[in-house]
Design a protein around this motif. Structure first.
Motif: not given
Length: 338
Positions: A1, A118, A336
């Motif tokens: 990630m 993330e 995000i």
């Protein structure tokens, strides 16, 4: 990630990190919004006393549940708010219901890797349902809870005259929740621009510019009495020391911010006022819930607090820039996903 990592003072970058593994009593969260805090700037600048590099930064964040423990009331896809103060549950503070000042506290983004990534796995007790809050609103709960906790710690009732020193994000949060508590709020700051912004955006029309005439201005605002409660949110030792003289007899001084240096004050002045000096550290679940409820009721204008936005990919560049370019900046938020 992908994660934003401060490798050392002055060096921050996007890195590929391994996917987190969910612990038995943890919730896997897909991060959606992360607020950039003064703490993050201090980490980047090498000014944080409790941090070991490298570190995934970020402690103000919201997201959605990916996976929760069996039997949890949290459901996959549910929007949640994260309390970043991970407590030990066994020390004297935790036993007394004060996990915010746990003796072994591990703050996400400071003592352990944080939310500028993330996905993250977080203890279930630190994950709160966001209800009807948006992810923007959810990511704002943590810094606002600092102010809400300080106001609750003050033990000061409605009608009190309150002075909030420092019109940054934490000071504004304290001012907003001081007003919600029914206080008559005055802001004090070195910047006339910040005081003007606070008046225009948030209705705090009573302001004092910090200069050589501050003491006289305090006397004029309070008819010579001083303020019933003073909140210092500056993180500046000389300001914290000066704040003692602004407190009314029988009043309280709440030190919201912290400095590494010793704080000195005149004992005769302290005693003749019979004033309280109160430390305020972090926040607890009740503060987060008070913030969420106040936002839901329209009492906290989150849209006016968020002034800057960026993405995870651009966060290293923008965080480094905003550490120095603070004109007009109240709260910056990283997005995000949606």
């Amino acid at each position: 990630m992908q994660a934003v990592v401060c490798r050392k003072p002055g060096e921050i970058a996007i890195e590929d990190r391994p996917e987190p593994v969910r612990g038995e009593a943890e919730v896997m969260v897909g991060v959606r919004r992360i607020g950039i805090c003064g703490t993050d700037f201090h980490i980047y600048e090498g000014k944080h006393p409790y941090l070991q590099y490298p570190r995934i930064v970020g402690h103000e964040f919201s997201g959605v549940v990916i996976e929760a423990p069996k039997g949890s009331t949290l459901k996959a896809g549910e929007t949640v708010v994260i309390n970043p103060y991970v407590a030990c549950d066994s020390c004297i503070a935790c036993r007394n219901g004060k996990p915010n000042c746990c003796m072994k506290i591990g703050v996400l983004g400071v003592h352990r890797d944080g939310g500028m990534c993330e996905r993250i796995s977080v203890p279930e007790r630190n994950v709160y349902p966001a209800g009807k809050l948006s992810v923007d609103q959810g990511a704002s709960c943590e810094f606002l809870a600092i102010g809400a906790h300080a106001v609750r710690r003050s033990m000061t009732g409605a009608g009190a005259r309150a002075l909030v020193i420092g019109a940054g994000p934490i000071g504004l949060g304290a001012a907003i929740f001081s007003r919600i508590a029914g206080h008559e709020v005055t802001l004090l700051d070195t910047s006339t621009e910040r005081l003007q912004m606070a008046a225009e955006r948030f209705g705090f029309t009573s302001g004092i510019v910090a200069n050589e005439a501050t003491a006289e201005a305090v006397r004029e605002k309070t008819n010579g009495d001083g303020f019933d409660v003073v909140f210092d949110a500056t993180g500046y030792g000389p300001s914290m020391e000066k704040a003692f003289s602004f407190v009314a007899h029988g009043g309280a001084l709440v030190l919201v911010s912290v400095v590494k240096d010793d704080i000195r004050f005149s004992d005769p002045e302290f005693h003749k006022r019979e004033m309280m000096v109160i430390g305020s550290r972090n926040a607890t679940r009740v503060d987060f819930e008070h913030v969420a409820d106040s936002i839901a009721k329209g009492l906290v204008p989150v849209d006016k607090l968020i002034t800057h936005r960026t993405t995870l990919a651009d966060a290293p560049r923008d965080l480094a820039r905003w550490a120095h370019e603070k004109n007009g900046l109240i709260k910056a938020v990283i997005r995000i996903g949606a």
